[in-house]
Scaffold this active site. Structure first.
Site, PDB file in Angstrom:
ATOM      1  N   ARG A 190      20.325  80.535  62.184  1.00 25.16           N
ATOM      2  CA  ARG A 190      21.205  81.607  61.707  1.00 25.16           C
ATOM      3  C   ARG A 190      20.641  82.986  62.127  1.00 25.16           C
ATOM      4  O   ARG A 190      21.655  83.960  62.277  1.00 25.16           O
ATOM      5  CB  ARG A 190      21.040  81.615  59.892  1.00 25.16           C
ATOM      6  CG  ARG A 190      21.946  80.628  59.334  1.00 25.16           C
ATOM      7  CD  ARG A 190      21.669  80.509  57.844  1.00 25.16           C
ATOM      8  NE  ARG A 190      22.495  79.515  57.474  1.00 25.16           N
ATOM      9  CZ  ARG A 190      22.241  78.947  56.346  1.00 25.16           C
ATOM     10  NH1 ARG A 190      21.362  79.272  55.470  1.00 25.16           N
ATOM     11  NH2 ARG A 190      23.236  77.823  55.779  1.00 25.16           N
ATOM     12  N   TYR A 199      29.938  77.847  61.603  1.00 29.27           N
ATOM     13  CA  TYR A 199      28.965  76.807  61.656  1.00 29.27           C
ATOM     14  C   TYR A 199      27.534  77.546  61.161  1.00 29.27           C
ATOM     15  O   TYR A 199      27.351  78.742  60.868  1.00 29.27           O
ATOM     16  CB  TYR A 199      28.875  76.764  63.240  1.00 29.27           C
ATOM     17  CG  TYR A 199      28.796  77.912  64.150  1.00 29.27           C
ATOM     18  CD1 TYR A 199      27.960  78.725  64.363  1.00 29.27           C
ATOM     19  CD2 TYR A 199      29.835  77.848  65.168  1.00 29.27           C
ATOM     20  CE1 TYR A 199      27.841  79.860  65.419  1.00 29.27           C
ATOM     21  CE2 TYR A 199      29.911  78.756  66.252  1.00 29.27           C
ATOM     22  CZ  TYR A 199      28.983  79.737  66.161  1.00 29.27           C
ATOM     23  OH  TYR A 199      28.833  80.784  67.153  1.00 29.27           O
ATOM     24  N   GLU A 200      26.666  76.840  61.099  1.00 29.22           N
ATOM     25  CA  GLU A 200      25.288  77.269  60.417  1.00 29.22           C
ATOM     26  C   GLU A 200      25.378  77.865  58.923  1.00 29.22           C
ATOM     27  O   GLU A 200      24.907  78.726  58.636  1.00 29.22           O
ATOM     28  CB  GLU A 200      24.569  78.109  61.178  1.00 29.22           C
ATOM     29  CG  GLU A 200      24.338  77.747  62.607  1.00 29.22           C
ATOM     30  CD  GLU A 200      23.101  77.599  63.301  1.00 29.22           C
ATOM     31  OE1 GLU A 200      22.188  77.796  62.403  1.00 29.22           O
ATOM     32  OE2 GLU A 200      22.849  77.530  64.579  1.00 29.22           O
ATOM     33  N   GLY A 201      26.215  77.029  58.270  1.00 30.17           N
ATOM     34  CA  GLY A 201      26.617  77.642  56.833  1.00 30.17           C
ATOM     35  C   GLY A 201      27.900  78.669  56.792  1.00 30.17           C
ATOM     36  O   GLY A 201      27.814  79.686  57.259  1.00 30.17           O
TER      37      GLY A 201
END
Ligand code: FAD
Length: 400
Positions: free
Chosen positions: A242, A361-363
């Site tokens: 992130r 993506y990535e949360g």
């Protein structure tokens, strides 16, 4: 507090910018064709940047987490696909191995990533499990000194090109997310298959695909961390990933702003440059605010990482703010370009297509919102980890 960049930071900035700008015309062609070009990453490896924030002991440049952010910003200013490759390799896989790997695992798996000889990836998401990572269905069954891995991963960056992946599977489903275990797997081994995903909206010059493991044998020495630590390891890797996404988004905002300013000086309506119209100025002002707040939040997370402090909240906040600001900046950049922005004659439509991915993506945006709400309300606290984040200067380099 010192806002000056060091000589090392300036060197990374100049090198990353030079390489990324050199790649631009090839990337634009690859984006149009939807193809990944491995030669770019071989060239990038020559610069040393693929191991910028990895220990010198393992062949990296041994520079700090701010250097990592600077490299991401410069790469994504040119194209998100460059930064995604770098994020997955250095942010998700590299920091995960640095934090949780044994000295032997670092020697065997981190060193080829640090030198750029190999590319690393991260395989968590599955057809039925994205935000809810504990819903994964992959399994690892112990047989003597081996685990037999089976499962399908989906939407994996570099699925068709990376050499080494961190792969997550259940060793004990009855324990819920505490039954997930992490493994280091390799492409060139029996039981590994990958397939590309075509027709993506963005990151079209990057590789995204699925990975299928069928009776893949991972030796016990290829288990990352202990049995049941996989979920914590995945979240630690995502802290690293992130951070690179947030830093990259700063670069995308900068690119959108630079293109918009250029065009606002060129294009004239009602007898003056469109930059003279206050509503156009407002969009550019928002880009300036988005760029600077996102960079400050990213550097604050990097400052915590340099101290080896857990920065899950701060990193997630930087990712959330920066990716939203990048999406808004790319959308406004098209608005400023009018109809021309709606075609690929200008780069801004590519920026918008690319910016959307980072909000997922990535949360996803929603997961980031939930996290910040939960931290503020006291429902979420970060506990100390058995293997804490690795501070900078890296302990491995102090020992060497
Ligand atoms: C270009 C790209 C590259 C990727 N690379 C990787 C990679 O290298 N490795 C990897 O493991 N994964 C990767 N992913 C997968 C990515 O991490 C997932 O797509 C992401 O976590 C979201 O999961 P999902 O797509 O299954 O959406 P879902 O989880 O199904 O969510 C669908 C929608 O529901 C919302 N939602 C879900 N739960 C909640 C809730 N509790 N409250 C409110 N809203 C909710 C989400 O915000 C979203 O809007 C990549 C994805 C893309 C697009």
């Amino acid at each position: 507090m010192d806002f000056n960049l060091t000589d090392d930071h300036l060197m990374v900035q100049e090198t990353a910018r030079r390489y990324a700008e050199r790649f631009l015309s090839r990337i634009v062609e690859n984006d149009r064709a939807g193809t990944y070009d491995p030669s770019l990453y071989r060239e990038l490896a020559e610069s040393g940047l693929l191991g910028v924030a990895m220990p010198k002991k393992y062949g990296g440049l041994g520079l700090d987490y701010i250097s990592l952010a600077i490299a991401c910003e410069e790469m994504e200013r040119v194209d998100t696909s460059l930064r995604v490759t770098f994020s997955v390799h250095a942010g998700l896989c590299g920091t995960g191995l640095m934090q949780w790997g044994t000295p032997e695992q670092k020697e065997k798996f981190l060193a080829p990533l640090a030198s750029g000889e190999k590319l690393g990836g991260f395989a968590l998401t599955e057809p039925n499990a994205g935000s809810d990572a504990a819903a994964i269905e992959s399994t690892a069954v112990r047989e003597g000194d081996y685990y037999i891995l089976n499962g399908e991963k989906m939407w994996i960056s570099l699925a068709d090109v990376a050499d080494t992946f961190i792969f997550f599977a259940y060793t004990d489903k009855s324990k819920g997310h505490n039954g997930i275990t992490a493994f280091i797997i390799e492409r060139d081994r029996p039981g590994f298959q990958s397939h590309p995903i075509h027709g993506k909206l963005g990151v079209r010059a990057g590789d995204t695909g699925s990975i299928v493991l069928q009776n893949y044998r991972a030796h016990v020495s290829e288990r990352l961390g202990e049995e049941g630590e996989g979920f914590k390891i995945a979240m630690s890797c995502i802290d690293g990933g992130r951070y690179t996404v947030a830093a990259g988004s700063v670069g995308l905002i900068r690119a959108a702003k630079e293109a918009s300013i250029r065009y606002a000086h060129e294009r004239r309506t009602f007898g003056k440059e469109i930059g003279q119209h206050q509503l156009v100025q407002r969009m550019i002002a928002h880009m300036v605010a988005g760029e600077e707040t996102s960079r400050l939040l990213t550097y604050r997370a990097g400052w915590l990482k340099n101290q080896g402090k857990r920065s899950t909240r701060e990193t997630a906040l930087a990712k959330w703010v920066a990716t939203n600001a990048a999406f808004e900046a790319a959308s406004d950049a098209i608005q400023i370009h009018g109809a021309y922005g709606y075609s690929d004659e200008y780069p801004v439509e590519r920026f918008l297509r690319n910016a959307k991915g980072a909000v997922i993506y990535e949360g996803t945006r929603e997961i980031q919102e939930l996290m910040q709400g939960e931290y503020a309300l006291g429902y979420r606290q970060d506990k100390p980890l058995r293997c804490p984040p690795v501070p900078w200067p890296f302990p491995d380099d102090k020992e060497a």
